[in-house]
Design a protein around this motif. Structure first.
Motif, PDB file in Angstrom:
ATOM      1  N   LEU A  16       0.824  -1.211   0.000  1.00  0.00           N
ATOM      2  CA  LEU A  16       0.000   0.000   0.000  1.00  0.00           C
ATOM      3  C   LEU A  16       0.857   1.261   0.000  1.00  0.00           C
ATOM      4  O   LEU A  16       0.560   2.231  -0.710  1.00  0.00           O
ATOM      5  CB  LEU A  16      -0.914  -0.008   1.229  1.00  0.00           C
ATOM      6  CG  LEU A  16      -1.760   1.255   1.452  1.00  0.00           C
ATOM      7  CD1 LEU A  16      -2.867   1.329   0.418  1.00  0.00           C
ATOM      8  CD2 LEU A  16      -2.355   1.265   2.863  1.00  0.00           C
ATOM      9  N   PRO A  20       1.175   2.114  -5.089  1.00  0.00           N
ATOM     10  CA  PRO A  20       0.530   3.113  -5.961  1.00  0.00           C
ATOM     11  C   PRO A  20       1.509   4.135  -6.529  1.00  0.00           C
ATOM     12  O   PRO A  20       1.458   4.466  -7.726  1.00  0.00           O
ATOM     13  CB  PRO A  20      -0.496   3.778  -5.030  1.00  0.00           C
ATOM     14  CG  PRO A  20      -0.785   2.747  -3.984  1.00  0.00           C
ATOM     15  CD  PRO A  20       0.510   2.028  -3.776  1.00  0.00           C
ATOM     16  N   LEU A  63     -10.951  -0.904  -2.011  1.00  0.00           N
ATOM     17  CA  LEU A  63      -9.693  -1.260  -2.652  1.00  0.00           C
ATOM     18  C   LEU A  63      -9.839  -1.461  -4.154  1.00  0.00           C
ATOM     19  O   LEU A  63      -9.054  -0.909  -4.939  1.00  0.00           O
ATOM     20  CB  LEU A  63      -9.124  -2.525  -2.003  1.00  0.00           C
ATOM     21  CG  LEU A  63      -7.701  -2.919  -2.431  1.00  0.00           C
ATOM     22  CD1 LEU A  63      -6.729  -1.796  -2.135  1.00  0.00           C
ATOM     23  CD2 LEU A  63      -7.281  -4.199  -1.725  1.00  0.00           C
ATOM     24  N   ALA A  67      -8.165   0.980  -6.849  1.00  0.00           N
ATOM     25  CA  ALA A  67      -7.076   0.411  -7.654  1.00  0.00           C
ATOM     26  C   ALA A  67      -7.369   0.559  -9.140  1.00  0.00           C
ATOM     27  O   ALA A  67      -6.466   0.839  -9.941  1.00  0.00           O
ATOM     28  CB  ALA A  67      -6.876  -1.056  -7.288  1.00  0.00           C
ATOM     29  N   LEU A  70      -6.734   4.169 -10.137  1.00  0.00           N
ATOM     30  CA  LEU A  70      -5.287   4.418 -10.107  1.00  0.00           C
ATOM     31  C   LEU A  70      -4.618   3.822 -11.341  1.00  0.00           C
ATOM     32  O   LEU A  70      -3.763   4.468 -11.967  1.00  0.00           O
ATOM     33  CB  LEU A  70      -4.692   3.816  -8.838  1.00  0.00           C
ATOM     34  CG  LEU A  70      -3.175   3.965  -8.679  1.00  0.00           C
ATOM     35  CD1 LEU A  70      -2.803   5.419  -8.431  1.00  0.00           C
ATOM     36  CD2 LEU A  70      -2.668   3.090  -7.540  1.00  0.00           C
ATOM     37  N   LEU A  71      -4.998   2.611 -11.692  1.00  0.00           N
ATOM     38  CA  LEU A  71      -4.426   1.964 -12.878  1.00  0.00           C
ATOM     39  C   LEU A  71      -4.771   2.762 -14.137  1.00  0.00           C
ATOM     40  O   LEU A  71      -3.910   2.971 -15.010  1.00  0.00           O
ATOM     41  CB  LEU A  71      -4.953   0.539 -12.992  1.00  0.00           C
ATOM     42  CG  LEU A  71      -4.407  -0.291 -14.163  1.00  0.00           C
ATOM     43  CD1 LEU A  71      -2.898  -0.427 -14.070  1.00  0.00           C
ATOM     44  CD2 LEU A  71      -5.068  -1.661 -14.190  1.00  0.00           C
TER      45      LEU A  71
END
Length: 703
Positions: A16, A20, A63, A67, A70-71
């Motif tokens: 974590l 990122p 999460l 995620a 973020l990707l």
């Protein structure tokens, strides 16, 4: 606690904290030699932007969706970088033979191994000190604000929303939030940790202890080394600074044993990476680092807004030196940093607006001085504040200052150091309000300000070790030269022996470390001042009962409690809501009425009505006290003599009772009728809003 859950917890925190930002850094083309240092900074910033933007769009803070976003962000930035590099290679191309390596002219053989040795040495000392001080990571802080942070992590993990305003409701659900002391709160630290805590299988106190362990073992020396790289690129100095980063008591241990400063400490270890990223990017004109610097700025202020006032002096004094030394490049540097700053404001505007809601409350806080001006100066010279003096570290810092004096390019660093030294003397040794505006961002807190100063001094200690090593190497060269022929002697005097310097630095650090053994012992003892497995506020029995509250109390219930007995840990430990949820939260008038008149519910209609409006059906009582002088609330002193209180569970010195409303006038019907004014907020059990809010009791402080 088994080794399996502990290792899983460490693994999830590492992924974590670095994952990122590493992904984002790869997309932006940040070198992998730099990524381990700056990845947490980039990750905190990117997740903050995703959090505040996603909240406005209704995104669930969990999460998988986080995620996914973020990707997507990383893919977009990566595609943009590749496109621009191919379309405009002369401007955005990565190949530039003029750019020096990480260490520039100071590069030596084995530099990376030297840095790794410093990282391991510093991290080991700090991690062992923290582990011993927390009684094997199982201790629970008996004071201060750690339960607030633990409660916020659970609250966000249950609520799945990035909403700083929820902190105000959590603290003051029974009053009007615009009038409450806490209306908003920086939740980036808590929101980040809430993404993985539910998967670790450990309690929140253990989770927080493990998180700090990772910070101490890795991030603290890494951050110190990054800050040192801003001052000097000498590998020995950088490694030595990392090695001694865990030796000082004021920073980080005095910040950590006080509990409320865990997010502040987590932000402080991002200051060095931010300064390093911003300055290196500006000097090397790495255009794709600009979004990274902007994300980093957002992350820094999101984890704790006051850190902006730590970074700014560093950048300002460095920039002033650049005006003198880099005249031909000043315009480019200025534009570069200005663009990064504007982008940071755009990305961070929502979080900035949220933080401004608290600025008035923060600016009014004042801490009384604990010494006079001479005492404050002595504290600074010998690097202590209520702890033992540290002359060994003072000597290393003094050597570092001497090294700076003889290197004009480093003089700028004295600017931020002297600025925070002045503020430290002012907050520790003066009651004058003259400079209160300068200390307001730090709550006028002498501990925070002195901690910032010591953080800035650690690189000087590393430079001091390097200076001693280089002096030793110079002497060895001179001695060797005298024993050789004149021609060979001249060559020997010119040619430095890095092996000698490294060996000398190792000897200096070893000797200093042996002399500093009392410091290591003290640092563990400082942490253990408040962190206990079985302590005066929370005994083993109290922790056990609080952890099992969900076996007895319904999910939507509110439990009457005295905040000064440690029951504010109830939500974090047992997933059930106490009426008062923090040591320092003042009760409303009707909450105080019930605390004072619980035994009189049968005869006092006002107290009975207040209890019904608050939904009080459960009562938790324990004899642990956060302050030795604090008296239990009047209505909770003799629960077993109250006829309508039924004992549900007892564990040592802690007990849980249920109010039998059938024995009270009006019966259970009156209790149920009063529920009309209580509205559950966002479907989170126990998070209520009262349609008939009450005023806060004028107590000054509750504990």
């Amino acid at each position: 606690m088994g080794i399996g859950p502990l290792l899983l917890c460490v693994l999830l925190i590492v992924v974590l904290w670095w994952g990122p930002g590493w992904l984002l850094g790869e997309a932006l083309g940040i070198r992998r030699t730099v990524l381990p240092v700056v990845a947490p900074l980039l990750g905190m910033g990117a997740l903050t932007v995703i959090g505040v933007t996603g909240h406005s769009l209704g995104m669930s803070w969990q999460l998988l969706p986080v995620a996914g976003v973020l990707l997507l962000l990383a893919v977009v930035l990566f595609a943009l970088r590749i496109f621009l590099e191919r379309r405009f290679p002369e401007r955005f191309g990565t190949h530039d033979p003029g750019r020096a390596g990480l260490f520039g002219k100071h590069h030596i053989a084995g530099a990376w191994w030297i840095l790794l040795a410093g990282l391991v040495a510093g991290g080991t000392v700090a991690a062992v000190s923290w582990t011993v001080g927390t009684e094997g990571l199982l201790g629970i802080n008996q004071d201060w604000d750690i339960p607030w942070h633990a409660n916020m992590i659970r609250l966000i993990s249950v609520n799945h929303e990035w909403d700083p305003g929820i902190a105000g409701n959590f603290a003051y659900y029974d009053t009007s939030i615009p009038e409450a002391p806490i209306r908003s709160y920086p939740i980036a630290f808590h929101a980040l940790l809430s993404l993985v805590w539910p998967f670790t299988g450990v309690s929140l106190p253990v989770f927080l202890n493990v998180f700090v362990l990772v910070m101490m073992a890795v991030q603290l020396p890494l951050s110190t080394m990054a800050l040192t790289m801003v001052l000097t690129r000498r590998p020995i100095a950088v490694a030595a600074a990392g090695a001694v980063s865990g030796w000082f008591t004021v920073y980080p241990y005095d910040l950590l044993w006080r509990g409320p400063l865990i997010p502040f400490f987590a932000g402080m270890v991002l200051v060095g990476p931010f300064a390093f990223l911003a300055i290196k990017g500006a000097l090397e004109r790495r255009y794709f680092w600009i979004p990274g610097i902007s994300f980093g700025a957002v992350g820094l202020i999101a984890v704790h807004p006051s850190l902006a006032f730590v970074v700014l002096p560093l950048l300002i004094f460095w920039f002033l030196s650049a005006l003198v030394r880099r005249k031909g490049r000043v315009l480019g540097i200025t534009v570069y940093l200005a663009v990064a700053g504007v982008l940071a404001v755009v990305l961070g505007l929502p979080i900035i607006q949220q933080m401004l809601k608290e600025s008035e409350r923060v600016s009014k806080m004042m801490w009384a001085p604990d010494t006079d001006r001479n005492g404050a100066i002595q504290n600074i010279i010998f690097l202590h504040h209520g702890s033992i003096a540290m002359p060994v570290l003072t000597a290393l810092v003094a050597l570092g200052c001497l090294a700076v004096v003889f290197r004009i390019r480093m003089w700028w660093y004295f600017g931020p150091v002297l600025a925070f030294a002045f503020l430290s003397v002012y907050t520790m040794g003066s009651e004058s309000p003259r400079f209160l505006n300068l200390t307001a961002p730090f709550y006028d807190d002498q501990w925070r300000i002195f901690g910032i100063l010591v953080m800035l001094l650690v690189p000087l200690a590393g430079l001091g070790v390097a200076q001693a090593a280089e002096a030793t190497e110079w002497v060895v060269r001179r001695v060797r030269a005298r024993r050789q022929s004149p021609e060979a002697g001249r060559d020997a005097r010119r040619r430095p022996s890095r092996l000698v310097a490294v060996a000398a630095a190792s000897v200096v650090l070893l000797a200093a470390g042996i002399a500093a053994i009392p410091y290591f012992k003290q640092n563990a003892e400082r942490i253990n001042l408040n962190t206990k497995v079985d302590g005066p506020t929370l005994s083993v029995d109290e922790v056990d009962l609080l952890s099992r509250m969900d076996q007895y109390v319904p999910e939507e219930a509110t439990v009457l409690n005295d905040s000064c007995d440690g029951s504010v840990w109830m939500y974090a430990l047992g997933n059930r809501m106490p009426m008062i949820r923090h040591f320092e939260i003042l009760p409303t008038n009707r909450q105080l009425l019930v605390l004072q008149k619980l035994p009189e519910l049968a005869t006092d209609a006002a107290a009975r009505e207040a209890a019904a409006e608050l939904g009080i059906e459960w009562v938790y009582i324990a004899d642990g006290r956060i302050r030795a002088w604090d008296e239990p609330k009047e209505g909770l002193t003799q629960p077993d003599s109250i006829p309508y209180l039924q004992l549900v569970a007892r564990e040592g010195n802690a007990a849980l009772y249920k109010i039998d409303w059938a024995q009270l006038p009006g019966g259970k019907e009156a209790f149920d009728t009063a529920a009309k004014d209580r509205v559950q907020v966002d479907g989170v059990p126990g998070i209520l809003e009262n349609r008939n809010p009450d005023g806060i009791a004028p107590l000054g402080r509750i504990c």
